[in-house]
Design a protein around this motif. Sequence first.
Motif, short mmCIF file in Angstrom:
data_model
loop_
_atom_site.label_atom_id
_atom_site.label_comp_id
_atom_site.label_asym_id
_atom_site.label_seq_id
_atom_site.Cartn_x
_atom_site.Cartn_y
_atom_site.Cartn_z
N ARG A 154 33.43 37.21 44.80
CA ARG A 154 31.99 37.57 44.40
C ARG A 154 31.84 38.87 44.38
O ARG A 154 31.31 39.54 43.44
N GLU A 155 32.26 39.68 45.39
CA GLU A 155 32.19 41.25 45.32
C GLU A 155 32.95 41.79 44.21
O GLU A 155 32.54 42.51 43.46
N GLY A 156 34.22 41.08 44.02
CA GLY A 156 35.10 41.58 42.82
C GLY A 156 34.46 41.34 41.47
O GLY A 156 34.51 41.84 40.25
N ILE A 157 33.67 40.44 41.43
CA ILE A 157 33.07 39.61 40.23
C ILE A 157 32.00 40.64 39.85
O ILE A 157 31.77 41.09 38.70
N GLU A 158 31.28 41.13 40.50
CA GLU A 158 29.96 42.13 40.66
C GLU A 158 30.60 43.33 40.11
O GLU A 158 30.40 44.12 39.37
N LEU A 159 31.88 43.82 40.76
CA LEU A 159 32.42 45.08 40.62
C LEU A 159 33.01 45.22 39.38
O LEU A 159 32.75 46.40 38.68
N SER A 160 33.90 44.57 38.94
CA SER A 160 34.46 44.23 37.90
C SER A 160 33.61 44.30 36.48
O SER A 160 33.83 44.82 35.57
N ASP A 161 32.30 43.38 36.80
CA ASP A 161 31.42 43.50 35.75
C ASP A 161 30.74 45.05 35.45
O ASP A 161 30.41 45.36 34.39
N LYS A 162 30.48 45.32 36.70
CA LYS A 162 30.11 46.90 36.67
C LYS A 162 30.93 47.67 35.93
O LYS A 162 30.44 48.67 35.18
N ASN A 163 32.32 47.78 36.25
CA ASN A 163 33.27 48.64 35.77
C ASN A 163 33.53 48.24 34.43
O ASN A 163 34.55 48.85 33.80
N LYS A 164 32.91 47.17 33.85
CA LYS A 164 33.48 46.56 32.27
C LYS A 164 34.83 46.31 32.29
O LYS A 164 35.42 46.39 31.08
N ASP A 165 35.54 46.05 33.32
CA ASP A 165 36.75 45.21 33.29
C ASP A 165 36.72 43.90 33.14
O ASP A 165 37.00 42.88 34.12
N TYR A 166 36.75 43.44 31.98
CA TYR A 166 36.19 42.05 31.66
C TYR A 166 37.55 41.20 32.12
O TYR A 166 37.43 39.91 32.05
N THR A 167 38.76 41.90 31.70
CA THR A 167 39.95 40.84 32.15
C THR A 167 39.79 40.62 33.45
O THR A 167 40.28 39.33 34.01
N THR A 168 39.89 41.40 34.37
CA THR A 168 39.72 41.18 35.76
C THR A 168 38.56 40.31 36.26
O THR A 168 38.60 39.28 36.87
N ASN A 169 37.36 40.50 35.60
CA ASN A 169 36.33 39.69 35.78
C ASN A 169 36.51 38.05 35.27
O ASN A 169 36.20 37.35 36.07
N ASP A 170 37.25 38.04 34.19
CA ASP A 170 37.61 36.73 33.70
C ASP A 170 38.49 35.78 34.62
O ASP A 170 38.12 34.56 34.95
N ILE A 171 39.31 36.37 35.20
CA ILE A 171 40.50 36.08 36.04
C ILE A 171 39.70 35.36 37.52
O ILE A 171 39.76 34.47 37.96
N LEU A 172 38.91 36.41 37.88
CA LEU A 172 37.92 36.14 39.22
C LEU A 172 37.14 35.00 39.00
O LEU A 172 36.66 33.84 39.79
#
Length: 203
Positions: A154-172
């Motif tokens: 969940r922390e990674g989802i928030e972080l990757s969304d903030k950093n606009k890393d949408y691929t990482t966000n989608d994986i998580l």
Amino acid sequence: MTTKTHTMSKQGTQTIEAQPRFKQRSYEIQQYGQLHAMPLSLPESAIKQNVECLNQLVADSITLYNLYKKHHWQMTGPTFYQLHLLLDEHAEQIEKTIDLLAERVQQLGGVTIAMPHDVAELTKIERPPKGVEDVPAMLSRLVSAHATVIQGVREGIELSDKNKDYTTNDILTSEVLPLQEMQTWFISQHLVDTPFASFKEEG
């Protein structure tokens, strides 16, 4: 540099170019924690944050996988067969997400945590005893380990969304979190204190 092995034949000395070169060692061409540049249109600071988060998830997921295998092997009691199979199935599913997380670290230009001693240093999951615990304790450990991973996801989802890393966000979001939540549910239900069978009194 090519290693050449010379042998004698009727035609004289023959050079074998295909001889494998054993016991090779090298200096590290990329150290853990370093990033090589990838054309991903993401700031280096964002990539660094995401790589660190992903590596933590890799370490915790590998530890969770091994915890599942430990309990799969050491399972006892009247529910042995069902839990023996279930824990192995969960382990296989987690292994697939480990590969997704680890490969994403490499795609971002990072270095994936990998070896057991390095994973043991990094993981946030409590270390179990070497011996066998009773079944409720084994299952409770798995639920606690899942909770650790879920918090990190969940922390990674928030972080990757903030950093606009949408691929990482989608994986998580689409791969790792749903599996972790589903497995937590499955294991938790085995901790409900109910009898194996109930009988209704007649009269």
